[in-house]
Enzyme design. Structure first.
Site, PDB file in Angstrom:
ATOM      1  N   SER A 146       0.850  -1.186   0.000  1.00  0.00           N
ATOM      2  CA  SER A 146       0.000   0.000   0.000  1.00  0.00           C
ATOM      3  C   SER A 146       0.890   1.241   0.000  1.00  0.00           C
ATOM      4  O   SER A 146       1.668   1.438  -0.920  1.00  0.00           O
ATOM      5  CB  SER A 146      -0.972  -0.024   1.182  1.00  0.00           C
ATOM      6  OG  SER A 146      -2.003   0.921   1.027  1.00  0.00           O
ATOM      7  N   ASP A 163     -17.475 -15.721 -12.399  1.00  0.00           N
ATOM      8  CA  ASP A 163     -16.676 -16.741 -11.733  1.00  0.00           C
ATOM      9  C   ASP A 163     -16.207 -17.835 -12.684  1.00  0.00           C
ATOM     10  O   ASP A 163     -15.071 -18.276 -12.644  1.00  0.00           O
ATOM     11  CB  ASP A 163     -17.504 -17.345 -10.586  1.00  0.00           C
ATOM     12  CG  ASP A 163     -16.723 -18.336  -9.747  1.00  0.00           C
ATOM     13  OD1 ASP A 163     -15.503 -18.429  -9.939  1.00  0.00           O
ATOM     14  OD2 ASP A 163     -17.336 -19.019  -8.911  1.00  0.00           O
ATOM     15  N   ASP A 196     -12.872 -18.676 -15.935  1.00  0.00           N
ATOM     16  CA  ASP A 196     -11.573 -19.350 -15.911  1.00  0.00           C
ATOM     17  C   ASP A 196     -11.702 -20.871 -15.968  1.00  0.00           C
ATOM     18  O   ASP A 196     -10.707 -21.589 -15.821  1.00  0.00           O
ATOM     19  CB  ASP A 196     -10.777 -18.948 -14.667  1.00  0.00           C
ATOM     20  CG  ASP A 196     -11.508 -19.254 -13.363  1.00  0.00           C
ATOM     21  OD1 ASP A 196     -12.616 -19.820 -13.418  1.00  0.00           O
ATOM     22  OD2 ASP A 196     -10.971 -18.931 -12.287  1.00  0.00           O
ATOM     23  N   VAL A 237     -13.691 -22.866 -13.944  1.00  0.00           N
ATOM     24  CA  VAL A 237     -14.156 -23.508 -12.721  1.00  0.00           C
ATOM     25  C   VAL A 237     -14.864 -22.476 -11.859  1.00  0.00           C
ATOM     26  O   VAL A 237     -14.457 -21.308 -11.809  1.00  0.00           O
ATOM     27  CB  VAL A 237     -12.977 -24.154 -11.949  1.00  0.00           C
ATOM     28  CG1 VAL A 237     -11.981 -23.104 -11.468  1.00  0.00           C
ATOM     29  CG2 VAL A 237     -13.462 -24.990 -10.780  1.00  0.00           C
ATOM     30  N   ASP A 253     -15.348 -21.237  -8.387  1.00  0.00           N
ATOM     31  CA  ASP A 253     -14.669 -21.358  -7.094  1.00  0.00           C
ATOM     32  C   ASP A 253     -14.720 -20.059  -6.300  1.00  0.00           C
ATOM     33  O   ASP A 253     -13.936 -19.859  -5.376  1.00  0.00           O
ATOM     34  CB  ASP A 253     -13.210 -21.760  -7.309  1.00  0.00           C
ATOM     35  CG  ASP A 253     -12.461 -20.816  -8.243  1.00  0.00           C
ATOM     36  OD1 ASP A 253     -13.057 -19.821  -8.693  1.00  0.00           O
ATOM     37  OD2 ASP A 253     -11.284 -21.071  -8.528  1.00  0.00           O
ATOM     38  N   ASP A 308      -8.674  -5.845  -5.059  1.00  0.00           N
ATOM     39  CA  ASP A 308      -8.277  -4.812  -4.098  1.00  0.00           C
ATOM     40  C   ASP A 308      -9.314  -3.698  -4.057  1.00  0.00           C
ATOM     41  O   ASP A 308      -9.675  -3.123  -5.079  1.00  0.00           O
ATOM     42  CB  ASP A 308      -6.913  -4.241  -4.492  1.00  0.00           C
ATOM     43  CG  ASP A 308      -6.254  -3.443  -3.376  1.00  0.00           C
ATOM     44  OD1 ASP A 308      -6.921  -2.563  -2.805  1.00  0.00           O
ATOM     45  OD2 ASP A 308      -5.081  -3.708  -3.093  1.00  0.00           O
ATOM     46  N   HIS A 329      -7.022  -6.143  -0.512  1.00  0.00           N
ATOM     47  CA  HIS A 329      -5.982  -5.258  -0.001  1.00  0.00           C
ATOM     48  C   HIS A 329      -5.407  -5.828   1.296  1.00  0.00           C
ATOM     49  O   HIS A 329      -6.072  -5.842   2.334  1.00  0.00           O
ATOM     50  CB  HIS A 329      -6.557  -3.862   0.250  1.00  0.00           C
ATOM     51  CG  HIS A 329      -5.502  -2.810   0.432  1.00  0.00           C
ATOM     52  ND1 HIS A 329      -4.848  -2.236  -0.633  1.00  0.00           N
ATOM     53  CD2 HIS A 329      -4.987  -2.237   1.546  1.00  0.00           C
ATOM     54  CE1 HIS A 329      -3.977  -1.340  -0.182  1.00  0.00           C
ATOM     55  NE2 HIS A 329      -4.042  -1.330   1.132  1.00  0.00           N
TER      56      HIS A 329
END
Length: 547
Positions: A209, A276, A279, A281, A283, A441, A479
């Protein structure tokens, strides 16, 4: 001088004379340095001449021998507290601390801070996204050190959210431009030499940060000061982000525009549900962040009015879109920055930790401590950095049309936007840089780190950049692993950096662990991301990095 040559020179000095660079133990050996001379450091003066930036010197304020269990290891170390004195006598001191372990490994590591700093980081802590199952640097017998960046936080202020030091120019440069980093580094290495009779073989820096910005500052400004740097979720374009935070504070303070915690959860879960599986899958982690095309209008309340927690009003949709859209200002500032890329709330950001993002209540005057962290950061900046009037209503400053504040904003941008992408001096000095960010983040946009990496690559070229720098974007990580992230990232970046700096072995096929859900993923060099192939979805071996 190369790392091997530095090691040889340090070893030769110790073997021939027993000491180096000042008083110290005469029995140190290359493999097992003697115990640090703790008592001899008490009230020691730190000459201004050992620091490359202007100070009026410093002094050790206390020393103590500490034995503590750290990461399951019993570690004995000398803790040294010291003050570095300012040139401007109205400026605060820099307060710093050094931990000098017995059986020192001949390495040193400086920690960066967070937020507005104002406290000394924990010297027993880990690096950003550090491994939960491995010893921390001090437990590895690193000498660790850090400072408060040149001011002390009020005990009544929320942690890392006291910007009142901004009324003093030297304090601003110590914090925002990073001057305190070099002063603290120089003073700390002076104390290391006095304690052990020799310099460290390598010196590293790690921070996230604000500390991530500080990591980039030391690489940009003092390319030979650190051999290796770990920069996590860096707020490198601090002024640019502040302008966006101010704009969002105004948007979310409008009647009906603020989505409460229930609506934030709705938005989060809807965005993840929509993206979701991209990609391969499902998860609860959005790995293909760039491919996510969630539209918040699908959550619109009938007629656009706020009818409860199961939908978003038109005003709330406007606020959400403002947060996730690049903010561009129609004027020039001296740093050259023109926009901030927005926050990824529509691409899998973790709304379950609202304090860092929206907060639980709308921005207002006075700014509530329950508003988002970024909105409180903006409020402190307006009061102390910009107007230097603690009674100023920060919501009256419009980042789109700052009026009489434009000149001051432009000046501050030269201090707070640490945007030099020419890292060739750092690379030529043999420095290595590991850059990390979570794709979810809520406080520092990973899109901003993408931007900085692309700038470095454009200046240095792909081959030179690859030779000294790696950037890893961690899907699902938020974050600093705050709260309950979808993916609590854990990777031994320090060992990877050691191998790279000390033996030339660059990171190869690293694996990151999710400590909350007991699963692993390949840590893909940007712009790669992990795509599922087949097998156990909790195993990194079932994924392949793809673009």
């Amino acid at each position: 001088m190369s790392t091997k040559m530095r090691r040889f020179a340090v070893l030769a000095a110790v073997l021939v004379t027993g000491t180096a660079f000042g008083a110290g133990p005469a029995t140190a050996t290359a493999s097992h340095p003697a115990a640090p001379e703790c008592a001899g450091l008490a009230q020691l003066g730190i000459p201004a001449s050992v620091m490359s930036l202007p100070t009026t010197g410093g002094r050790v304020t206390s020393t103590s021998v500490v034995t503590s269990v750290i990461s399951g290891e019993t570690i004995t170390y000398c803790q040294v507290d010291a003050d570095i004195f300012p040139v401007d006598q109205s400026a605060p001191d820099i307060r710093m601390r050094v931990a000098l372990p017995y059986d020192w490994n001949r390495e040193a590591l400086m920690f960066g801070g967070g937020g507005y700093n104002g406290t000394i980081p924990d010297l027993t802590a880990n690096v950003p996204f550090g491994p939960a199952d491995k010893p921390t640097p001090l437990a590895r017998h690193y000498a660790t050190f850090a400072g408060d960046s040149g001011h002390q936080q009020s005990p009544t202020a929320p942690p890392s959210l006291d910007g009142s030091f901004g009324v003093n120019d030297e304090a601003v440069h110590n914090f925002a431009a990073g001057d305190a980093l070099k002063k603290t580094r120089d003073a700390s290495l002076f104390l290391v030499r006095r304690a052990y009779g020799t310099d460290p073989a390598e010196v590293y820096f790690a921070g996230g940060s604000t500390g991530g910005r500080e990591a980039l500052v030391v690489a940009q400004r003092w390319p030979s000061a650190f051999d290796g740097v770990i920069s996590g979720y860096p707020a490198w374009n601090n002024l640019a982000e502040i302008l966006d935070l101010g704009y969002l504070s105004q948007i979310l303070s409008r009647p009906g525009a603020f989505p409460g915690p229930e609506k934030q959860t709705l938005l989060y879960e809807s965005a993840v549900s929509a993206c979701d599986g991209l990609d391969g899958v499902r998860d609860d982690v959005v790995s293909d962040e760039r491919g996510c095309r969630f539209d918040p209008h699908t959550l619109r309340c009938p007629g656009g009015a706020d009818t409860g927690p199961t939908c978003l009003s038109d005003a709330q949709i406007g606020g959400v879109i403002a947060m996730s859209t690049p903010f561009r200002w129609p004027y020039r500032i001296a740093s050259g920055e023109t926009q901030y890329p927005g926050f990824p709330f529509l691409s899998g950001a973790d709304m379950r930790t609202p304090f860092l993002g929206f907060g639980t209540t709308a921005p207002a005057n006075p700014m509530p401590v329950t508003s988002g962290y970024g909105m409180q950061y903006w409020d402190q900046w307006v009061k102390y950095f910009l107007t230097r009037d603690p009674d100023h209503n920060s919501l009256t400053v419009d980042p789109r049309q700052p009026g009489r504040w434009l000149g001051r904003i432009s000046y501050l941008s030269t201090i707070e936007d640490r945007n030099d992408a020419d890292l060739r001096p750092f690379a030529r000095a043999g420095g290595k840089l590991i850059l990390l960010h979570g794709a979810a983040d809520e406080l520092v946009s990973h899109r901003s780190t993408n931007d900085y990496y692309e700038r470095v690559r454009a200046v240095l070229g792909p081959r030179t950049t690859h030779a000294f720098m790696r950037y890893y974007l961690v899907p699902g990580a938020n974050h600093a692993n705050f709260g309950t992230p979808a993916f609590a990232a854990s990777w031994d970046s320090l060992t990877a950096l050691e191998h790279w700096v000390e033996s030339g072995q660059s990171p190869g096929n690293p694996v990151v662990t999710d400590t909350t859900h007991d699963r692993t993923r390949p840590l893909c060099a940007y712009p790669g991301w992990p795509r599922y192939r087949s097998g156990d979805p909790d195993s990194a071996a079932s994924f392949v990095c793809t673009h």
